[in-house]
Motif scaffolding. Structure first.
Motif, PDB file in Angstrom:
ATOM      1  N   GLY A  24      41.252  40.537  43.289  1.00 36.83           N
ATOM      2  CA  GLY A  24      40.435  40.096  42.354  1.00 36.83           C
ATOM      3  C   GLY A  24      39.433  41.039  41.994  1.00 36.83           C
ATOM      4  N   VAL A  25      38.336  40.395  41.387  1.00 34.32           N
ATOM      5  CA  VAL A  25      37.186  41.237  40.908  1.00 34.32           C
ATOM      6  C   VAL A  25      35.852  40.585  41.491  1.00 34.32           C
ATOM      7  CG1 VAL A  25      35.903  41.802  38.783  1.00 34.32           C
ATOM      8  CG2 VAL A  25      38.153  41.856  38.820  1.00 34.32           C
ATOM      9  N   TYR A  26      35.079  41.546  42.088  1.00 33.99           N
ATOM     10  CA  TYR A  26      33.700  41.058  42.558  1.00 33.99           C
ATOM     11  C   TYR A  26      32.741  41.480  41.497  1.00 33.99           C
ATOM     12  CZ  TYR A  26      35.923  40.654  47.031  1.00 33.99           C
ATOM     13  OH  TYR A  26      36.752  40.318  47.911  1.00 33.99           O
ATOM     14  N   PRO A  81      42.137  20.536  20.880  1.00 37.81           N
ATOM     15  CA  PRO A  81      42.409  21.377  21.857  1.00 37.81           C
ATOM     16  C   PRO A  81      41.320  22.581  22.126  1.00 37.81           C
ATOM     17  CG  PRO A  81      44.089  21.441  20.232  1.00 37.81           C
ATOM     18  CD  PRO A  81      43.073  20.600  19.842  1.00 37.81           C
ATOM     19  N   ILE A  82      41.187  22.831  23.473  1.00 34.74           N
ATOM     20  CA  ILE A  82      40.275  23.990  23.781  1.00 34.74           C
ATOM     21  C   ILE A  82      40.986  24.896  24.701  1.00 34.74           C
ATOM     22  CG2 ILE A  82      38.421  24.514  25.602  1.00 34.74           C
ATOM     23  CD1 ILE A  82      37.229  21.620  24.945  1.00 34.74           C
ATOM     24  N   LEU A  83      40.850  26.129  24.343  1.00 35.47           N
ATOM     25  CA  LEU A  83      41.507  27.149  25.228  1.00 35.47           C
ATOM     26  C   LEU A  83      40.265  27.974  26.004  1.00 35.47           C
ATOM     27  CD1 LEU A  83      44.283  29.852  24.026  1.00 35.47           C
ATOM     28  CD2 LEU A  83      41.906  30.600  24.786  1.00 35.47           C
ATOM     29  N   THR A  84      40.416  28.200  27.210  1.00 35.09           N
ATOM     30  CA  THR A  84      39.483  28.814  28.042  1.00 35.09           C
ATOM     31  C   THR A  84      40.259  30.155  28.420  1.00 35.09           C
ATOM     32  OG1 THR A  84      40.463  27.568  29.889  1.00 35.09           O
ATOM     33  CG2 THR A  84      38.343  26.957  28.997  1.00 35.09           C
ATOM     34  N   ASP A  85      39.497  31.200  28.221  1.00 37.92           N
ATOM     35  CA  ASP A  85      39.973  32.538  28.555  1.00 37.92           C
ATOM     36  C   ASP A  85      39.916  32.484  30.263  1.00 37.92           C
ATOM     37  OD1 ASP A  85      37.444  32.912  29.171  1.00 37.92           O
ATOM     38  OD2 ASP A  85      37.051  34.683  27.683  1.00 37.92           O
ATOM     39  N   SER A  86      40.505  33.653  30.605  1.00 34.58           N
ATOM     40  CA  SER A  86      40.536  33.707  31.907  1.00 34.58           C
ATOM     41  C   SER A  86      39.508  34.349  32.836  1.00 34.58           C
ATOM     42  CB  SER A  86      41.745  34.680  32.498  1.00 34.58           C
ATOM     43  OG  SER A  86      41.597  36.125  32.179  1.00 34.58           O
ATOM     44  N   GLY A  87      38.375  34.840  31.960  1.00 31.90           N
ATOM     45  CA  GLY A  87      37.473  35.798  32.771  1.00 31.90           C
ATOM     46  C   GLY A  87      37.708  37.011  32.725  1.00 31.90           C
ATOM     47  N   GLY A  88      38.901  37.404  32.356  1.00 28.53           N
ATOM     48  CA  GLY A  88      39.402  38.824  32.442  1.00 28.53           C
ATOM     49  C   GLY A  88      38.730  39.865  31.454  1.00 28.53           C
ATOM     50  N   PHE A  89      38.244  39.210  30.319  1.00 29.08           N
ATOM     51  CA  PHE A  89      37.503  40.188  29.483  1.00 29.08           C
ATOM     52  C   PHE A  89      36.237  40.724  30.151  1.00 29.08           C
ATOM     53  CE2 PHE A  89      34.185  41.079  26.108  1.00 29.08           C
ATOM     54  CZ  PHE A  89      35.131  42.100  25.297  1.00 29.08           C
ATOM     55  N   GLN A  90      35.836  39.917  30.839  1.00 28.43           N
ATOM     56  CA  GLN A  90      34.358  40.274  31.634  1.00 28.43           C
ATOM     57  C   GLN A  90      34.677  41.510  32.815  1.00 28.43           C
ATOM     58  OE1 GLN A  90      34.572  37.031  30.636  1.00 28.43           O
ATOM     59  NE2 GLN A  90      33.156  37.651  29.275  1.00 28.43           N
ATOM     60  N   VAL A  91      35.864  41.571  33.157  1.00 33.89           N
ATOM     61  CA  VAL A  91      36.230  42.816  34.009  1.00 33.89           C
ATOM     62  C   VAL A  91      35.864  43.938  33.209  1.00 33.89           C
ATOM     63  CG1 VAL A  91      38.219  43.766  34.929  1.00 33.89           C
ATOM     64  CG2 VAL A  91      38.266  41.128  35.200  1.00 33.89           C
ATOM     65  N   PHE A  92      36.231  43.932  32.101  1.00 35.47           N
ATOM     66  CA  PHE A  92      35.848  44.894  31.074  1.00 35.47           C
ATOM     67  C   PHE A  92      34.443  45.110  30.647  1.00 35.47           C
ATOM     68  CE2 PHE A  92      35.339  45.851  26.442  1.00 35.47           C
ATOM     69  CZ  PHE A  92      35.668  47.459  26.607  1.00 35.47           C
ATOM     70  N   SER A  93      34.116  43.853  30.261  1.00 32.73           N
ATOM     71  CA  SER A  93      32.563  43.966  29.304  1.00 32.73           C
ATOM     72  C   SER A  93      31.410  44.228  30.385  1.00 32.73           C
ATOM     73  CB  SER A  93      32.399  42.846  28.544  1.00 32.73           C
ATOM     74  OG  SER A  93      32.419  41.672  29.499  1.00 32.73           O
ATOM     75  N   LEU A  94      31.780  43.734  31.654  1.00 32.99           N
ATOM     76  CA  LEU A  94      30.872  44.114  32.804  1.00 32.99           C
ATOM     77  C   LEU A  94      31.053  45.120  33.750  1.00 32.99           C
ATOM     78  CD1 LEU A  94      29.895  40.085  33.453  1.00 32.99           C
ATOM     79  CD2 LEU A  94      28.754  41.565  32.128  1.00 32.99           C
ATOM     80  N   ALA A  95      31.609  46.029  33.380  1.00 27.67           N
ATOM     81  CA  ALA A  95      32.166  47.118  34.270  1.00 27.67           C
ATOM     82  C   ALA A  95      30.771  47.684  35.042  1.00 27.67           C
ATOM     83  CB  ALA A  95      32.933  48.343  33.278  1.00 27.67           C
ATOM     84  N   ILE A 107      29.603  37.118  42.797  1.00 28.46           N
ATOM     85  CA  ILE A 107      30.444  36.145  42.246  1.00 28.46           C
ATOM     86  C   ILE A 107      31.948  37.007  42.503  1.00 28.46           C
ATOM     87  CG2 ILE A 107      31.670  35.080  40.377  1.00 28.46           C
ATOM     88  CD1 ILE A 107      28.942  35.125  38.882  1.00 28.46           C
ATOM     89  N   PHE A 108      33.091  36.228  43.214  1.00 26.50           N
ATOM     90  CA  PHE A 108      34.335  36.733  43.234  1.00 26.50           C
ATOM     91  C   PHE A 108      35.143  35.887  42.322  1.00 26.50           C
ATOM     92  CE2 PHE A 108      38.356  36.288  44.939  1.00 26.50           C
ATOM     93  CZ  PHE A 108      39.029  37.590  44.950  1.00 26.50           C
ATOM     94  N   MET A 109      36.123  36.498  41.524  1.00 34.39           N
ATOM     95  CA  MET A 109      36.823  35.654  40.847  1.00 34.39           C
ATOM     96  C   MET A 109      38.475  36.631  40.788  1.00 34.39           C
ATOM     97  SD  MET A 109      37.077  34.611  36.923  1.00 34.39           S
ATOM     98  CE  MET A 109      35.534  33.825  36.772  1.00 34.39           C
ATOM     99  N   GLY A 110      39.226  35.916  41.493  1.00 37.18           N
ATOM    100  CA  GLY A 110      40.764  36.438  41.529  1.00 37.18           C
ATOM    101  C   GLY A 110      41.652  35.293  40.583  1.00 37.18           C
ATOM    102  N   PRO A 111      42.795  35.657  40.563  1.00 40.03           N
ATOM    103  CA  PRO A 111      43.725  34.701  39.766  1.00 40.03           C
ATOM    104  C   PRO A 111      43.544  33.085  40.192  1.00 40.03           C
ATOM    105  CG  PRO A 111      44.946  36.803  40.393  1.00 40.03           C
ATOM    106  CD  PRO A 111      43.608  36.866  41.220  1.00 40.03           C
ATOM    107  N   GLU A 112      43.574  32.915  41.459  1.00 42.03           N
ATOM    108  CA  GLU A 112      43.430  31.609  41.834  1.00 42.03           C
ATOM    109  C   GLU A 112      42.053  30.946  41.521  1.00 42.03           C
ATOM    110  OE1 GLU A 112      46.348  33.714  44.202  1.00 42.03           O
ATOM    111  OE2 GLU A 112      44.258  34.168  43.969  1.00 42.03           O
ATOM    112  N   GLU A 113      40.964  31.842  41.585  1.00 44.09           N
ATOM    113  CA  GLU A 113      39.906  31.030  41.132  1.00 44.09           C
ATOM    114  C   GLU A 113      39.635  30.891  39.774  1.00 44.09           C
ATOM    115  OE1 GLU A 113      39.653  32.926  45.262  1.00 44.09           O
ATOM    116  OE2 GLU A 113      40.417  33.799  43.335  1.00 44.09           O
ATOM    117  N   SER A 114      40.186  31.644  39.032  1.00 43.66           N
ATOM    118  CA  SER A 114      40.252  31.713  37.653  1.00 43.66           C
ATOM    119  C   SER A 114      40.807  30.329  37.228  1.00 43.66           C
ATOM    120  CB  SER A 114      40.932  32.774  36.764  1.00 43.66           C
ATOM    121  OG  SER A 114      41.077  32.634  35.300  1.00 43.66           O
ATOM    122  N   MET A 115      42.014  30.025  37.753  1.00 42.87           N
ATOM    123  CA  MET A 115      42.684  28.923  37.480  1.00 42.87           C
ATOM    124  C   MET A 115      42.188  27.720  37.908  1.00 42.87           C
ATOM    125  SD  MET A 115      45.502  29.720  35.987  1.00 42.87           S
ATOM    126  CE  MET A 115      44.489  30.924  34.994  1.00 42.87           C
TER     127      MET A 115
END
Length: 175
Positions: A109-111, A86-100, A121-129
């Motif tokens: 979403g987040v630009y 198994p592989i779990l991919t995180d959502s990219g959401g941590f970068q919302v914090f770490s790349l503040a 780069i734009f990432m929203g919920p749909e792009e993350s999925m």
């Protein structure tokens, strides 16, 4: 499917069945941010010597480099990293914090500005999925916003509310 095997107080032990194998919980997940463990530990060593059950890979970092389209063309993360568990991919959401300093959060979403080359780069919920689907991970996480600690209560509440709305959009994208 998750099966609870034992519970004692708040502690519990179980197993999580996935298409790529069973994960015994609780579990330590190695972090292969860019589809590899730092320090030269191979997939073969992880599986045979360290008995690793599941690998965690980072959606944002793999999207930026080498690109989820490249990984998709190579047959997904399992083939890309020679890993059959198994592989779990995180959502990219941590970068919302770490790349503040490199991002702007909006309801859609987040630009980001790439930490590699500065490109937008734009990432929203749909792009993350969509990216996680391209990566062909076993377990995909919903896009979220990680807030810094400490944070004002009002900001934390607004962030949690937005994350719930984003979760609903992630679920809709997966249907």
């Amino acid at each position: 499917m998750f099966t609870l095997l034992k519970q004692e107080g708040a502690a519990r032990r179980g197993q999580f069945e996935t298409v790529h194998g069973t994960i015994q919980t609780p579990v330590f997940m190695n972090v292969g941010t860019s589809a590899a463990i730092k320090g030269g530990v191979s997939s073969i060593d992880l599986k045979n010597e360290l008995k690793t059950q599941v690998e965690l890979c980072n959606t944002y970092h793999l999207h930026v480099r080498p690109g989820d389209d490249i990984i998709y063309k190579m047959g997904g993360l399992h083939k890309f990293m020679n890993w059959d568990k198994p592989i779990l991919t995180d959502s990219g959401g941590f970068q919302v914090f770490s790349l503040a300093k490199l991002r702007k959060i909006k309801e859609e979403g987040v630009y980001f500005n790439s930490h590699i080359d500065g490109r937008r780069i734009f990432m929203g919920p749909e792009e993350s999925m969509q990216i996680q689907s391209h990566l062909a991970s076993t377990i995909a996480m919903a896009f979220d916003e990680c807030v810094e600690n400490p944070a004002e209560h009002s900001y934390s509440k607004a962030s949690c509310d937005r994350t719930v709305r984003w979760l609903e959009r992630c679920v809709a994208e997966q249907k």
